[in-house]
Design an enzyme around this catalytic site. Structure first.
Site, PDB file in Angstrom:
ATOM      1  N   ASP A 161       0.557 -17.612  21.939  1.00  0.00           N
ATOM      2  CA  ASP A 161       0.450 -16.442  21.063  1.00  0.00           C
ATOM      3  C   ASP A 161      -0.419 -15.358  21.698  1.00  0.00           C
ATOM      4  O   ASP A 161      -1.491 -15.642  22.238  1.00  0.00           O
ATOM      5  CB  ASP A 161      -0.184 -16.835  19.728  1.00  0.00           C
ATOM      6  N   ASP A 190       5.195 -15.078  18.968  1.00  0.00           N
ATOM      7  CA  ASP A 190       4.065 -14.430  18.298  1.00  0.00           C
ATOM      8  C   ASP A 190       3.432 -13.369  19.190  1.00  0.00           C
ATOM      9  O   ASP A 190       2.229 -13.388  19.464  1.00  0.00           O
ATOM     10  CB  ASP A 190       3.024 -15.464  17.858  1.00  0.00           C
ATOM     11  N   HIS A 223       6.203 -15.094  13.855  1.00  0.00           N
ATOM     12  CA  HIS A 223       5.841 -13.705  13.550  1.00  0.00           C
ATOM     13  C   HIS A 223       6.874 -12.712  14.064  1.00  0.00           C
ATOM     14  O   HIS A 223       6.730 -11.514  13.816  1.00  0.00           O
ATOM     15  CB  HIS A 223       4.466 -13.377  14.130  1.00  0.00           C
ATOM     16  N   HIS A 453       1.442 -21.556  18.243  1.00  0.00           N
ATOM     17  CA  HIS A 453       1.421 -21.493  16.779  1.00  0.00           C
ATOM     18  C   HIS A 453       0.047 -21.758  16.164  1.00  0.00           C
ATOM     19  O   HIS A 453      -0.219 -21.307  15.056  1.00  0.00           O
ATOM     20  CB  HIS A 453       2.449 -22.484  16.221  1.00  0.00           C
ATOM     21  N   ASP A 639      11.865   2.392   3.297  1.00  0.00           N
ATOM     22  CA  ASP A 639      11.997   3.237   4.482  1.00  0.00           C
ATOM     23  C   ASP A 639      10.689   3.331   5.268  1.00  0.00           C
ATOM     24  O   ASP A 639      10.587   4.084   6.231  1.00  0.00           O
ATOM     25  CB  ASP A 639      12.483   4.634   4.114  1.00  0.00           C
ATOM     26  N   GLU A 648      13.139   4.409  -5.374  1.00  0.00           N
ATOM     27  CA  GLU A 648      12.756   3.056  -4.969  1.00  0.00           C
ATOM     28  C   GLU A 648      12.069   2.321  -6.112  1.00  0.00           C
ATOM     29  O   GLU A 648      12.345   1.148  -6.373  1.00  0.00           O
ATOM     30  CB  GLU A 648      11.827   3.125  -3.749  1.00  0.00           C
ATOM     31  N   ASP A 677       2.248   8.355 -10.829  1.00  0.00           N
ATOM     32  CA  ASP A 677       2.151   9.431  -9.841  1.00  0.00           C
ATOM     33  C   ASP A 677       1.060  10.413 -10.278  1.00  0.00           C
ATOM     34  O   ASP A 677       1.327  11.457 -10.859  1.00  0.00           O
ATOM     35  CB  ASP A 677       3.505  10.136  -9.718  1.00  0.00           C
ATOM     36  N   ASP A 681       3.115  14.502  -6.945  1.00  0.00           N
ATOM     37  CA  ASP A 681       3.817  14.982  -5.756  1.00  0.00           C
ATOM     38  C   ASP A 681       5.205  14.370  -5.617  1.00  0.00           C
ATOM     39  O   ASP A 681       5.891  14.586  -4.618  1.00  0.00           O
ATOM     40  CB  ASP A 681       2.996  14.693  -4.496  1.00  0.00           C
ATOM     41  N   GLU A 688      -2.451   5.118  -5.378  1.00  0.00           N
ATOM     42  CA  GLU A 688      -1.926   5.274  -6.744  1.00  0.00           C
ATOM     43  C   GLU A 688      -1.374   3.955  -7.253  1.00  0.00           C
ATOM     44  O   GLU A 688      -1.505   3.626  -8.439  1.00  0.00           O
ATOM     45  CB  GLU A 688      -0.840   6.354  -6.760  1.00  0.00           C
TER      46      GLU A 688
END
Length: 700
Positions: A161, A190, A223, A453, A639, A648, A677, A681, A688
Site C-alpha cells: 500500500d 491501494d 481502495h 492490506h 457530479d 439531486e 439552503d 444560492d 448547510e
C-alpha cells in the site's frame, strides 16, 4: 562492578519493555479505530443498497438519476465515456510550465514527471486524461492474473500500500532504482486515499506501466473502488486539485480502476494478491471473471431471483416476465413495516417537522431490524449492487460467486486460528487460518503468498509458518514515526529480501544528540496522537457510555469501579482494546479505586469544546456521525461539485420517502430543500447540510 552491570541491564530491559508496551498499545488504538471506520463504510453502503433494492422508479428521469448515483461509471458506454472525457478538445495554455506528454511515452517523460512532482508542479488535465485513456486501453488487454518471470530480469520488487504518499514512492525508486527492462515491479494495490498525492502516484505508476508494460504490474486493491474513495478522501482531493476538469478525471479513473488485474503470479510459485484468500478461492474462476463490471465490490443486498426478473422487466420496460414468486422463511419472520400517520398541514411547520422526524425514526428502526435479520442468517453470498443490470442476464449464482471471489482477495486478513470465517472487524472479506493457506498452496502448487492490506509496524510480517507475507509500503501511516515502510525483492531462488525505510523529513533535520532520543520522542508523539483520537471516539459516544455506566451504578452514586469502567467502555465501543492497561492515560484521577464517571465525561467534553465552540450534546453527535454524513453528502452530490443541487436533493428524498411511506408532495420537498439552503444560492453545501442536522438536534 558486576552487580552494577546487572542493575543497569535490568533497568534497560525494563525500560525497553515499557517502550514496546506503549508502542503496541498505541498501535492497537490506531488499528482498532481504522477498522471500525471501514466497518461503518460497509454498513452505510449496505443501507443504501437495501434502499435501492426496494425502490421502484416512477419515471425514466428518476431511474436515470438513481442509476448515475449508485452505479457510477457503468452508465457510461464506451463511446459515451470517450466523448465525455475528450482530451483532444482541451487546449494547453502558453503559460503552462509543467511537464508535457506525447505518446508513445519514453523514459524521459517519466523522469520529467518525477522531477516536476518533486517541485510540487501539476500535470495539465489534458495530459492526465490522455494518460488515463492510454492506460485503460492497455489494461483492457491484460488478463485477470498477470504472470511475471524472474528469468527476464534480475529480480522482481513487490511494493504494498502507498495510500497517496508520494514521498514513499520516491524513496523506493531512490533506494531500489526506477523500473527498467532489468528491474521489474509489482505494485499491490491501494495506491490512493488517505494521502494527499494520490493522483500523482497514479500518474507515475501509469506512466511506467505504459513505458515498461512487461516489467511493471499493478494489482487492484480494496481502495481502487469508487464507493471507498467517496469516504477516504481521494474524490475530494481530486476535485479540489482540478476544479475545472476534476469530474472528467474522476470518471475516467473509476473506469480504469475496474480494469486493473486482480492478482500477479511470480514464476508460477508466488501469488501476489492485495487482501488474502478464503477456503473457496478459485484461481481458475478468477482468471475467467469479467472484472470490469465490478465498479465497486462493497457488499450489496440480496436480490431474490423473482425480484431480479421484475427489476429487469421494469428497467427494460418489457411487457411481461414469467416468474414464480417465492417467499423465504426470513421474509415471513420480518417485522411488519409501520404505517405513518396522516401528515399534518405544511402551514404548521413545527408540527410537520415533529411528524417527519417521528416517521423517519420509526422507519429507520424498522430498516435496522430488517437488515439485522437478513444479515444474521446464513444465506448465499450476495453480489455487489454496483454490477449493472445488463450483466444479470447470466445465471445468478455465477454473479454471486464471482463477486465473492473478488471480495475475498481484496478484503481478507490472515489470523493464527484455523479455519475461515467472516471478517467482522473490517465488515468485508474473511479471516483465513494456516490450514486454508496450506490448502490453497497445495492445490495450486505454490510456495507462499504475498499480500498487503494491513499496516505493519516494521513494514512487513510473516505468518502461517512463513507461508503468508504481508508487505506495506506507506511509512508513517498513522502518524510520523508510527511505522516503517518496506518492499520485498525476489530473485530466481524466490528467497525474499526486505528493505525497510521511513520517509521522515523531521528525522533528517535532527542533531546527533537529538537522534539518540528520537525513538522516545517519536513514541511519545505517536502515543499522544493515538490517545487524542481515542478520546474523540469516547466523547462521540458519551450518551451510550452514561447508560452503560449506570447499569453498574445501581445506587446512582455517580461512581463505578475501574474494572466496571473498562467493561462498560468496551461494551459501547467494541474496539477490543486493553482498557485496563490504557486506563492511566485516559482516567487521570480516581478516589479509592472508584471513578466519578460524570466528571470524567465532562473533562472529555471540555477538551473537545476547546477546539469547537459548540454545545456538548450536539458536538457529540457530529463527532460520531461526521464521516457518515460526509459520505452521504458525496453520494448525493453525484457530479462531485461540492454542492447538492435541488434536483439531486429532490430525487434522493424521493428514494427515502418511497421506501418509508412518507407521503410528501413535490411542493413539500421543495419547501424542505429551501429551508436548508440558508444562503439562498440554489444549492446546499456541506456546512448547510451539517447545519440542518444541528437545527434538528436542537429542536429535539
Amino acid at each position: 562492578a558486576f552487580k552494577a552491570a546487572v542493575l543497569i541491564q535490568q533497568w534497560y530491559r525494563r525500560y525497553v519493555a515499557r517502550l514496546e508496551m506503549r508502542r503496541r498499545c498505541t498501535w492497537r488504538i490506531f488499528q482498532s479505530i481504522e477498522y471500525a471506520c471501514e466497518q461503518d463504510q460497509i454498513k452505510l453502503h449496505n443501507f443504501f443498497s437495501y434502499l435501492m433494492d426496494h425502490f421502484t422508479p416512477s419515471s425514466s428521469k428518476e431511474r436515470d438519476f438513481i442509476s448515475r448515483m449508485f452505479i457510477s461509471g457503468e452508465s457510461f458506454k464506451e463511446a459515451e465515456l470517450e466523448k465525455y472525457c475528450d482530451y483532444e478538445s482541451m487546449e494547453v495554455p502558453d503559460s503552462y510550465t509543467g511537464p508535457r506528454l506525447s505518446f508513445p511515452l519514453l523514459p524521459d517523460h517519466a523522469t520529467a514527471l518525477l522531477e516536476a512532482f518533486k517541485q510540487k508542479q501539476q500535470l495539465h488535465a489534458r495530459y492526465v486524461l490522455n494518460l488515463l485513456h492510454e492506460t485503460r486501453k492497455h489494461l483492457k488487454q491484460l488478463p485477470n492474473i498477470s504472470h511475471v518471470s524472474t528469468c527476464y530480469s534480475e529480480e522482481v520488487t513487490v511494493c504494498g500500500d502507498l495510500h497517496g504518499q508520494l514521498d514513499d514512492l520516491f524513496l523506493i525508486f531512490y533506494k531500489n532504482g526506477l523500473p527498467s527492462p532489468s528491474k521489474s515491479y509489482v505494485f499491490n494495490g491501494d495506491f490512493v486515499d488517505r494521502g494527499k498525492q494520490s493522483l500523482e502516484i497514479l500518474i507515475v505508476l501509469f506512466t511506467f506501466l505504459l513505458i515498461y508494460p512487461k516489467e511493471v504490474h499493478l494489482n487492484r486493491g480494496n481502495h481502487e473502488d469508487h464507493m471507498v474513495n467517496l469516504r477516504y478522501g481521494f474524490c475530494v482531493v481530486l476535485i479540489a486539485t482540478s476544479r475545472v476538469h476534476g469530474k472528467k478525471i474522476l470518471k475516467m479513473i473509476q473506469n480504469v480502476f475496474c480494469w486493473l488485474p486482480l492478482a500477479t503470479l511470480i514464476d508460477q510459485k508466488v501469488l501476489v494478491i492485495h487482501g488474502g484468500i478464503s477456503d473457496n478461492t478459485d484461481l481458475d474462476m478468477l482468471e475467467k471473471i469479467q472484472r470490469n463490471k465490478f465498479i465497486s465490490v462493497l457488499r450489496g443486498k440480496k436480490r431474490k431471483e423473482s425480484n431480479r426478473n421484475v427489476e429487469i422487466q421494469e428497467i427494460n420496460e418489457e411487457s411481461k416476465v414469467d416468474s414464480d414468486s417465492a417467499v423465504s422463511e426470513s421474509e415471513l419472520s420480518l417485522p411488519l413495516q409501520p404505517r405513518p400517520s396522516q401528515a399534518p398541514s405544511m402551514t404548521n411547520k413545527l408540527e410537520f417537522s415533529k411528524w417527519v422526524r417521528q416517521t423517519v425514526q420509526e422507519q429507520i428502526e424498522w430498516c435496522r431490524r430488517l437488515v439485522d435479520i437478513s444479515e444474521s442468517e446464513e444465506e448465499e453470498p450476495t453480489f455487489s449492487s454496483e454490477v449493472s443490470l445488463s450483466d444479470l442476464d447470466g445465471p445468478c449464482w455465477t454473479c454471486q460467486e464471482e463477486w465473492k471471489q473478488i471480495l475475498d482477495i481484496l478484503w481478507s486478513d490472515p489470523v493464527p486460528q484455523e479455519g475461515c470465517r467472516v471478517n467482522t472487524v473490517r465488515g468485508g472479506g474473511c479471516y483465513f487460518g494456516p490450514d486454508v493457506t496450506e490448502k490453497i498452496l497445495e492445490k495450486y502448487n505454490l510456495q507462499f503468498l504475498i499480500r498487503s492490506h494491513e499496516c505493519k509496524q516494521e513494514g512487513y510480517e510473516f505468518c502461517h509458518n512463513r507461508k503468508v507475507l504481508t508487505i506495506f509500503s506507506a511509512s508513517n501511516y498513522y502518524e510520523i514515526g508510527s511505522n516503517r515502510g518496506a518492499y520485498v525483492k525476489l530473485g530466481p531462488d524466490l528467497v525474499p529480501h526486505f528493505v525497510q525505510y521511513q520517509a521522515n523529513k523531521t528525522a533528517h533535520t535532527l542533531t546527533m544528540t537529538q537522534r539518540q532520543g528520537f525513538p522516545v520522542v517519536l513514541i511519545s508523539r505517536v502515543e499522544e496522537s493515538a490517545f487524542r483520537a481515542l478520546r474523540e471516539k469516547l466523547f462521540a459516544h458519551t450518551s451510550a457510555l452514561i447508560s452503560a455506566f449506570k447499569t453498574y451504578d445501581k445506587d446512582n452514586t455517580g461512581r463505578i469501579t475501574l474494572s466496571n469502567w473498562a467493561t462498560a467502555v468496551e461494551s459501547v465501543l467494541h474496539l477490543g482494546l486493553p482498557w485496563r492497561m490504557l486506563r492511566p492515560q485516559l482516567v487521570r484521577s480516581t478516589a479509592n479505586g472508584m471513578l466519578e464517571y460524570k466528571s470524567w465525561l465532562d473533562d472529555l467534553a471540555m477538551e473537545q469544546r476547546s477546539q469547537e465552540h459548540i454545545q456538548s450534546s450536539l458536538l457529540e453527535v457530529i463527532y460520531r456521525n461526521r464521516s457518515n454524513l460526509e459520505t452521504i453528502f458525496r453520494i448525493i452530490d453525484r457530479d462531485h461539485s461540492g454542492l447538492i443541487s435541488f434536483e439531486e436533493f429532490h430525487q434522493t428524498w424521493k428514494l427515502f420517502s418511497s421506501h418509508m411511506n412518507i407521503e410528501l408532495t413535490d411542493d413539500g420537498i421543495n419547501d424542505l430543500v429551501r429551508s436548508i439552503d440558508f444562503n439562498k444560492d440554489g444549492n446546499i453545501d456541506f456546512n448547510e447540510f451539517l447545519e440542518a442536522f444541528r437545527l434538528v438536534k436542537q429542536s429535539q
